[in-house]
Design an enzyme around this catalytic site. Structure first.
Site, PDB file in Angstrom:
ATOM      1  N   GLU A 102      10.739 -12.870 -23.141  1.00 23.42           N
ATOM      2  CA  GLU A 102       9.358 -12.514 -22.806  1.00 23.42           C
ATOM      3  C   GLU A 102       8.831 -11.265 -23.523  1.00 23.42           C
ATOM      4  OE1 GLU A 102       9.100 -12.422 -18.530  1.00 23.42           O
ATOM      5  OE2 GLU A 102      10.308 -14.229 -18.321  1.00 23.42           O
ATOM      6  N   GLU A 123      14.260 -22.903 -17.844  1.00 24.30           N
ATOM      7  CA  GLU A 123      14.082 -22.471 -16.445  1.00 24.30           C
ATOM      8  C   GLU A 123      13.160 -23.446 -15.705  1.00 24.30           C
ATOM      9  OE1 GLU A 123      12.856 -18.366 -16.334  1.00 24.30           O
ATOM     10  OE2 GLU A 123      14.235 -17.788 -17.924  1.00 24.30           O
TER      11      GLU A 123
HETATM   12  O1  G3I Z   1      20.430  -8.083  -5.277  1.00 22.33           O
HETATM   13  C1  G3I Z   1      19.361  -7.321  -4.696  1.00 22.33           C
HETATM   14  C2  G3I Z   1      19.648  -7.070  -3.230  1.00 22.33           C
HETATM   15  O2  G3I Z   1      20.801  -6.249  -3.118  1.00 22.33           O
HETATM   16  C3  G3I Z   1      18.433  -6.384  -2.590  1.00 22.33           C
HETATM   17  O3  G3I Z   1      18.665  -6.217  -1.210  1.00 22.33           O
HETATM   18  C4  G3I Z   1      17.193  -7.259  -2.819  1.00 22.33           C
HETATM   19  C5  G3I Z   1      15.951  -6.692  -2.225  1.00 22.33           C
HETATM   20  O4  G3I Z   1      15.478  -5.656  -3.044  1.00 22.33           O
HETATM   21  O5  G3I Z   1      16.978  -7.422  -4.241  1.00 22.33           O
HETATM   22  C6  G3I Z   1      18.069  -8.116  -4.817  1.00 22.33           C
HETATM   23  O6  G3I Z   1      17.825  -8.251  -6.202  1.00 22.33           O
HETATM   24  C7  G3I Z   1      16.794  -9.197  -6.480  1.00 22.33           C
HETATM   25  C8  G3I Z   1      17.403 -10.262  -7.402  1.00 22.33           C
HETATM   26  O7  G3I Z   1      16.383 -11.212  -7.799  1.00 22.33           O
HETATM   27  C9  G3I Z   1      18.516 -11.011  -6.731  1.00 22.33           C
HETATM   28  O8  G3I Z   1      18.019 -11.734  -5.636  1.00 22.33           O
HETATM   29  C10 G3I Z   1      15.677  -8.479  -7.225  1.00 22.33           C
HETATM   30  O9  G3I Z   1      15.051  -7.587  -6.330  1.00 22.33           O
HETATM   31  C11 G3I Z   1      14.668  -9.501  -7.698  1.00 22.33           C
HETATM   32  O10 G3I Z   1      13.704  -8.879  -8.525  1.00 22.33           O
HETATM   33  C12 G3I Z   1      15.370 -10.564  -8.556  1.00 22.33           C
HETATM   34  O11 G3I Z   1      14.402 -11.540  -8.921  1.00 22.33           O
HETATM   35  C13 G3I Z   1      14.787 -12.363 -10.038  1.00 22.33           C
HETATM   36  C14 G3I Z   1      13.726 -12.150 -11.131  1.00 22.33           C
HETATM   37  O12 G3I Z   1      13.982 -13.042 -12.232  1.00 22.33           O
HETATM   38  C15 G3I Z   1      13.749 -10.720 -11.665  1.00 22.33           C
HETATM   39  O13 G3I Z   1      14.986 -10.493 -12.284  1.00 22.33           O
HETATM   40  C16 G3I Z   1      14.786 -13.812  -9.577  1.00 22.33           C
HETATM   41  O14 G3I Z   1      15.881 -14.034  -8.705  1.00 22.33           O
HETATM   42  C17 G3I Z   1      14.926 -14.729 -10.788  1.00 22.33           C
HETATM   43  O15 G3I Z   1      14.767 -16.100 -10.409  1.00 22.33           O
HETATM   44  C18 G3I Z   1      13.858 -14.411 -11.833  1.00 22.33           C
HETATM   45  O16 G3I Z   1      14.063 -15.219 -12.955  1.00 22.33           O
HETATM   46  C19 G3I Z   1      13.186 -14.967 -14.063  1.00 22.33           C
HETATM   47  C20 G3I Z   1      13.977 -15.147 -15.331  1.00 22.33           C
HETATM   48  O17 G3I Z   1      15.082 -14.271 -15.341  1.00 22.33           O
HETATM   49  C21 G3I Z   1      13.088 -14.947 -16.545  1.00 22.33           C
HETATM   50  N1  G3I Z   1      11.927 -15.854 -16.499  1.00 22.33           N
HETATM   51  C22 G3I Z   1      11.141 -15.733 -15.263  1.00 22.33           C
HETATM   52  C23 G3I Z   1      12.020 -15.996 -14.065  1.00 22.33           C
HETATM   53  C24 G3I Z   1      11.202 -15.912 -12.786  1.00 22.33           C
HETATM   54  O18 G3I Z   1      10.710 -14.621 -12.584  1.00 22.33           O
END
Ligand code: G3I
Length: 506
Positions: A313, A430
């Protein structure tokens, strides 16, 4: 069309590379048709036509690696059992001069049952000249006990009867003489059904990857949802946290899956240490991080991590401008540095640029302009990841995906490859379909339309990954003030939805 291999004893290539055995192939033309024959090129290796594969656990895979002295389209298959009850599992692949994996699910072999022939069928009409085909059994002993396999191909005889050689009683499925990919009638799993098209991938996170023992057999590719990202591994400069990722990659390998590395450089969540500093300092940090991470997985897991989303991205949604993170300091050089560092760390891993909304013309054109510059500058890039976050209408801020625009995007990347004479694989990386009205019929129709497009582009698409497995776990649940998204092929209780049949039945 595939021809059965001819009979020959195999050269034990173990002196050169432990465990490799080789078939030496020659071709001859008879009545205008190229005949493939194999001749033993040295002392015979112990014959193998029917080998006891006694299974000590279900749901395991027989993993092989194949390579050849010149690229050969091959159907590699394992036939379990004999006679009418024989079951054939196979995979089609182009065996290149680098090792490519061939993984056959062994769970149909019940504990203690034996399995039968492993066959390699070169696609003779694409074969040129003599060459060597190598096969190595990679499966660890954790999953089954067996001696090393050695292969004796069954004689491609001129009119003779090799039925006695074939313990499956002639369960040979001959190929139709046409270009249509071979689709096994008895496929049970998505990856088998699509073995002539592209890998089928699943994505899961640390908290749920172990929750799909009943479903993960559908997939031969795996992506860690978050655990291989920059903010997970490289939160602090000079410190690398591989714990969760290593556990998940090890699990994937044990379950017969290759892994997409996602993602080395992504603006979202990028820690300040890697973004701050002069252009030279940032480029050095990006180089060191990408090199260290790619080398870690190559050294520890070989080619299990078969590709990386090197940069994710980099193009924004407003008019296709570059996002400012990294670009503001380094210009496009941060992208070039990341790809070059990854290539320095692993000569074979496939390197991708990954982004979403590729079906938006403005954004796609900006991505193509960027890719063209990378290609023209000799940057080592092997493919484009189209994220595939699509939708059917219904819900806040949800716009129905036009499949024709998805088709146009794929075609545009194929045109870029042709224009630059630079091969580009396409991964749908994805895939999920927003379905906030939980309309199973419309969801199934959208999956059916999309997979028709993907199958039509099988020569460029080499993997399709859904960004989750069941509706219970999706980043879309609750997204933008909506409720559950119901985006996948399996419902919360792991049951197949009509969308699964729309993908599987073709
Ligand atoms: O692991 C922590 C946990 O310890 C904490 O309690 C919780 C609340 O803050 O957060 C948890 O981490 C989260 C993580 O997902 C695991 O669940 C992050 O906050 C959250 O931001 C993260 O979101 C991911 C997001 O990317 C950002 O990295 C989504 O699961 C994931 O599906 C999403 O995937 C992205 C691709 O990588 C790139 N393309 C877009 C796609 C959708 O956004």
């Amino acid at each position: 069309m595939f021809l059965p291999l001819t009979a020959c004893n195999l050269k034990d290539n173990s002196s050169a590379e432990s465990g490799w055995v080789s078939l030496t192939m020659a071709t001859a033309t008879e009545n205008g048709e190229t005949q493939v024959s194999y001749v033993a090129t040295s002392a015979a290796y112990s014959a193998f036509v029917y080998s006891p594969i006694s299974m000590s656990a279900k749901d395991s895979f027989i993993n092989f690696e194949l390579k050849a002295t010149s690229p050969i389209p091959v159907r590699a298959e394992v036939v379990y059992g004999t006679g009418d009850s024989a079951e054939t599992y196979y995979t089609n692949l182009v065996v290149g001069t680098e090792y490519s994996s061939f993984s056959v699910r062994a769970s149909s072999v019940k504990n203690g049952q034996t399995a039968g022939v492993i066959r390699l069928y070169p696609s003779y009409n694409q074969l040129s000249g003599a060459g060597e085909l190598f096969i190595k059994n990679l499966s660890g002993s954790d999953y089954y006990t067996s001696s090393f396999y050695s292969l004796t191909a069954v004689e491609k005889n001129s009119g003779g009867n090799n039925q006695s050689e074939d313990p499956t009683g002639g369960n040979n499925q001959s190929e139709e003489e046409n270009d249509e990919p071979y689709v096994p009638e008895n496929a049970t799993y998505l990856y088998e059904k699509y073995s002539s098209y592209f890998k089928m991938g699943m994505c899961a996170g640390y908290d749920d990857y172990n929750s799909y023992s009943d479903l993960n057999g559908h997939y031969n590719s795996f992506t860690c949802e978050n655990e291989m990202k920059l903010y997970e591994i490289g939160q602090n400069e000079g410190q690398y946290n591989f714990d969760k990722a290593d556990q998940m990659v090890s699990w994937a390998r044990a379950n017969g899956k290759k892994v997409r590395g996602h993602a080395l450089i992504w603006y979202q969540g990028a820690p300040d240490w890697i973004k701050n500093g002069s252009k030279a300092q940032v480029l050095e940090k990006i180089h060191n991080y990408c090199y260290t991470v790619v080398k870690h997985f190559k050294d520890r897991f070989g080619d299990t991590v078969y590709c990386w989303d090197v940069v994710n991205e980099a193009i924004s949604d407003n008019g296709g401008a570059f996002r400012n993170e990294f670009y503001g300091t380094c210009g496009i050089d941060f992208i070039k540095e990341a790809f070059r560092a990854a290539r320095d760390a692993d000569a074979n891993v496939k390197l991708f640029y990954n982004d979403y909304n590729m079906d938006d013309l403005t954004k796609r054109n900006a991505v193509i302009r960027m890719l063209r510059e990378l290609i023209n500058d000799g940057v080592p890039i092997d493919g484009v990841g189209m994220q595939g976050h699509y939708a059917i209408s219904g819900g806040n801020n949800v716009y129905e995906t036009n499949v024709n625009r998805v088709n146009a995007a794929i075609t545009a990347f194929e045109s870029l490859a042709a224009e630059t004479n630079h091969p580009l694989e396409i991964h749908i990386t994805e895939l999920d379909i927003k379905n906030y009205t939980n309309d199973n019929t419309r969801l199934a129709n959208k999956y059916r339309e999309l997979f028709e497009v993907f199958r039509n582009h099988r020569n460029s698409i080499t993997c399709v990954t859904t960004w989750g497995v069941t509706d219970a776990h999706s980043w879309l649940n609750g997204f933008n003030g909506n409720g559950d998204a119901y985006p996948f092929l399996f419902d919360r209780n792991h049951n197949k939805k009509p969308a699964f049949n729309a993908v599987f039945d073709f």
